[in-house]
Design a protein around this motif. Sequence first.
Motif, mmCIF file in Angstrom:
data_model
loop_
_atom_site.group_PDB
_atom_site.id
_atom_site.type_symbol
_atom_site.label_atom_id
_atom_site.label_comp_id
_atom_site.label_asym_id
_atom_site.label_seq_id
_atom_site.Cartn_x
_atom_site.Cartn_y
_atom_site.Cartn_z
ATOM 1 N N ALA A 40 14.528 18.274 0.438
ATOM 2 C CA ALA A 40 14.842 18.376 1.872
ATOM 3 C C ALA A 40 14.252 19.655 2.467
ATOM 4 O O ALA A 40 13.805 19.676 3.621
ATOM 5 C CB ALA A 40 16.353 18.347 2.071
ATOM 6 N N GLU A 41 14.247 20.718 1.676
ATOM 7 C CA GLU A 41 13.734 22.012 2.149
ATOM 8 C C GLU A 41 12.272 21.901 2.639
ATOM 9 O O GLU A 41 11.883 22.579 3.587
ATOM 10 C CB GLU A 41 13.855 22.978 0.966
ATOM 11 C CG GLU A 41 13.918 24.429 1.316
ATOM 12 C CD GLU A 41 12.610 25.107 0.995
ATOM 13 O OE1 GLU A 41 11.905 24.629 0.083
ATOM 14 O OE2 GLU A 41 12.295 26.080 1.693
ATOM 15 N N GLN A 42 11.513 21.006 2.018
ATOM 16 C CA GLN A 42 10.102 20.826 2.418
ATOM 17 C C GLN A 42 9.986 20.185 3.806
ATOM 18 O O GLN A 42 8.899 20.157 4.383
ATOM 19 C CB GLN A 42 9.364 19.964 1.391
ATOM 20 C CG GLN A 42 9.206 20.604 0.026
ATOM 21 C CD GLN A 42 8.662 19.585 -0.974
ATOM 22 O OE1 GLN A 42 9.400 18.809 -1.549
ATOM 23 N NE2 GLN A 42 7.357 19.592 -1.161
ATOM 24 N N LEU A 43 11.100 19.641 4.309
ATOM 25 C CA LEU A 43 11.056 18.992 5.623
ATOM 26 C C LEU A 43 11.644 19.868 6.724
ATOM 27 O O LEU A 43 11.803 19.427 7.862
ATOM 28 C CB LEU A 43 11.796 17.651 5.578
ATOM 29 C CG LEU A 43 11.132 16.575 4.720
ATOM 30 C CD1 LEU A 43 11.970 15.304 4.721
ATOM 31 C CD2 LEU A 43 9.723 16.269 5.227
ATOM 32 N N GLU A 44 11.972 21.130 6.374
ATOM 33 C CA GLU A 44 12.558 22.012 7.391
ATOM 34 C C GLU A 44 11.609 22.217 8.578
ATOM 35 O O GLU A 44 12.020 22.239 9.736
ATOM 36 C CB GLU A 44 12.953 23.368 6.781
ATOM 37 C CG GLU A 44 14.269 23.335 6.015
ATOM 38 C CD GLU A 44 15.418 22.728 6.821
ATOM 39 O OE1 GLU A 44 15.656 23.175 7.957
ATOM 40 O OE2 GLU A 44 16.073 21.797 6.321
ATOM 41 N N MET A 65 9.436 26.485 2.411
ATOM 42 C CA MET A 65 9.323 25.526 3.526
ATOM 43 C C MET A 65 7.831 25.223 3.793
ATOM 44 O O MET A 65 7.023 26.147 3.828
ATOM 45 C CB MET A 65 9.978 26.143 4.768
ATOM 46 C CG MET A 65 9.845 25.336 6.018
ATOM 47 S SD MET A 65 10.963 25.929 7.314
ATOM 48 C CE MET A 65 9.854 26.794 8.380
ATOM 49 N N THR A 66 7.493 23.921 3.951
ATOM 50 C CA THR A 66 6.119 23.564 4.296
ATOM 51 C C THR A 66 5.968 23.747 5.808
ATOM 52 O O THR A 66 6.738 23.171 6.572
ATOM 53 C CB THR A 66 5.855 22.083 3.942
ATOM 54 O OG1 THR A 66 6.315 21.879 2.611
ATOM 55 C CG2 THR A 66 4.400 21.717 4.065
ATOM 56 N N ARG A 67 4.994 24.581 6.212
ATOM 57 C CA ARG A 67 4.810 24.826 7.644
ATOM 58 C C ARG A 67 3.682 23.956 8.172
ATOM 59 O O ARG A 67 2.505 24.269 7.937
ATOM 60 C CB ARG A 67 4.452 26.288 7.883
ATOM 61 C CG ARG A 67 5.637 27.155 8.144
ATOM 62 C CD ARG A 67 5.184 28.580 8.395
ATOM 63 N NE ARG A 67 5.967 29.499 7.597
ATOM 64 C CZ ARG A 67 7.231 29.790 7.811
ATOM 65 N NH1 ARG A 67 7.850 29.247 8.825
ATOM 66 N NH2 ARG A 67 7.883 30.625 7.035
ATOM 67 N N PRO A 68 4.022 22.882 8.870
ATOM 68 C CA PRO A 68 2.954 22.028 9.396
ATOM 69 C C PRO A 68 2.239 22.701 10.576
ATOM 70 O O PRO A 68 2.804 23.590 11.215
ATOM 71 C CB PRO A 68 3.698 20.774 9.840
ATOM 72 C CG PRO A 68 5.138 21.143 9.939
ATOM 73 C CD PRO A 68 5.366 22.436 9.227
ATOM 74 N N ASP A 69 0.993 22.276 10.827
ATOM 75 C CA ASP A 69 0.309 22.690 12.059
ATOM 76 C C ASP A 69 0.791 21.770 13.166
ATOM 77 O O ASP A 69 0.872 20.550 12.963
ATOM 78 C CB ASP A 69 -1.208 22.556 11.903
ATOM 79 C CG ASP A 69 -1.722 23.560 10.896
ATOM 80 O OD1 ASP A 69 -1.235 24.702 10.907
ATOM 81 O OD2 ASP A 69 -2.567 23.174 10.074
ATOM 82 N N ILE A 70 1.074 22.352 14.330
ATOM 83 C CA ILE A 70 1.700 21.583 15.418
ATOM 84 C C ILE A 70 0.807 21.599 16.647
ATOM 85 O O ILE A 70 0.388 22.677 17.090
ATOM 86 C CB ILE A 70 3.080 22.180 15.765
ATOM 87 C CG1 ILE A 70 3.987 22.123 14.519
ATOM 88 C CG2 ILE A 70 3.735 21.448 16.931
ATOM 89 C CD1 ILE A 70 5.351 22.746 14.705
ATOM 90 N N HIS A 71 0.518 20.420 17.181
ATOM 91 C CA HIS A 71 -0.299 20.313 18.395
ATOM 92 C C HIS A 71 0.455 19.453 19.403
ATOM 93 O O HIS A 71 0.504 18.222 19.241
ATOM 94 C CB HIS A 71 -1.651 19.654 18.074
ATOM 95 C CG HIS A 71 -2.369 20.349 16.968
ATOM 96 N ND1 HIS A 71 -3.159 21.445 17.172
ATOM 97 C CD2 HIS A 71 -2.365 20.121 15.636
ATOM 98 C CE1 HIS A 71 -3.621 21.870 16.012
ATOM 99 N NE2 HIS A 71 -3.159 21.082 15.058
ATOM 100 N N PRO A 72 1.042 20.079 20.437
ATOM 101 C CA PRO A 72 1.750 19.276 21.456
ATOM 102 C C PRO A 72 0.814 18.271 22.107
ATOM 103 O O PRO A 72 -0.385 18.556 22.266
ATOM 104 C CB PRO A 72 2.226 20.317 22.472
ATOM 105 C CG PRO A 72 2.212 21.617 21.736
ATOM 106 C CD PRO A 72 1.113 21.517 20.713
ATOM 107 N N VAL A 73 1.364 17.105 22.476
ATOM 108 C CA VAL A 73 0.517 16.063 23.086
ATOM 109 C C VAL A 73 0.789 15.883 24.578
ATOM 110 O O VAL A 73 0.037 15.188 25.257
ATOM 111 C CB VAL A 73 0.687 14.694 22.381
ATOM 112 C CG1 VAL A 73 0.264 14.787 20.931
ATOM 113 C CG2 VAL A 73 2.110 14.168 22.512
ATOM 114 N N ALA A 74 1.874 16.454 25.064
ATOM 115 C CA ALA A 74 2.225 16.320 26.484
ATOM 116 C C ALA A 74 3.143 17.480 26.830
ATOM 117 O O ALA A 74 3.683 18.134 25.932
ATOM 118 C CB ALA A 74 2.919 14.980 26.744
ATOM 119 N N GLY A 75 3.323 17.714 28.134
ATOM 120 C CA GLY A 75 4.175 18.836 28.538
ATOM 121 C C GLY A 75 5.643 18.583 28.271
ATOM 122 O O GLY A 75 6.416 19.521 28.054
#
Length: 284
Positions: free
Chosen positions: A28-32, A1-11
């Motif tokens: 599809a597995e790469q989009l999990e 699985m590709t683990r993206p970095d995640i940065h929330p933009v709002a609460g």
Amino acid sequence: MTRPDIHPVAGALGAVLTGIDLTKVTEAEQLEGLKKALAEYLVVFLPEQDMDLDDLERVTDLLGGRDVTPFVTPLEGRPYVIRVIKEPADQLNFANAWHTDLSYLAEPPSYTLLHAWEVPDHGGDTVWSNQYLAFETLSSGLKKTLVGMTAVHSAGMAYGTGGVLDKVKGLSSMAIEPSAEAYKQHPHPAVIEHPVTGRAALYLNPVYTTQFEGWNPLESRALLDHVYRHSINENFTCRLRWERHTLAVWDNRCTLHNALNDYSGARREMFRTSVKGAAPKPFS
Ligand code: SIN
């Protein structure tokens, strides 16, 4: 699985995802990781995705399969891709009202993908609203009233022959095909259970919901207007400042969105696909 970095933009909802190059995704597995982020943040923004239309179609397929967009002429040879366009001389843009994509279908799309090819240097943002929060923050009385109610949805007001978009067609370059077919109606639960998260979400929107089943139009109007004022409360929203090559992906089962028309004289061009969904299930 590709683990993206995640940065929330709002609460309330929305996150920027980096560390994933969608031009290289073939399974599809790469989009999990992306799907997990969608379940948590409801709408995700992937900057600097230099994708072509083949990439957009492939990612759409890997997320669950392409679906048609009725009443908009698709691209030649690409029946599942539409161009979302505002030319500098256009007065109107596409989707400048709060809505859930294609809720007038019996099986509305789960996700929408929108990829920016040209954006104004200011303006043209899109705003989303979290419909889990909208439901959860209603009074217990109104929650009880809405759960178990059914609402009627139709594309008629927007896409019907003689409807809003037919009347203003000279003011926009969108390839809209007004049709009598748009007046068909489909009932959906007013509060749905999200098939992935199991959470309750309000499933009512000002563009396609026409009335509640068993209520007359005046009664329906009064309650719908009250619910809409609540469901787009700023505290439930996030807003995207588009850049060329940003891809936005959102979950239509738990969000509303609105494309702002505040970039007079500028050009904005996007390509959009929808991912096949299923008939919404009532929350109980
Ligand atoms: C849409 O609702 O599909 C279009 C949204 C946008 O142009 O930002």
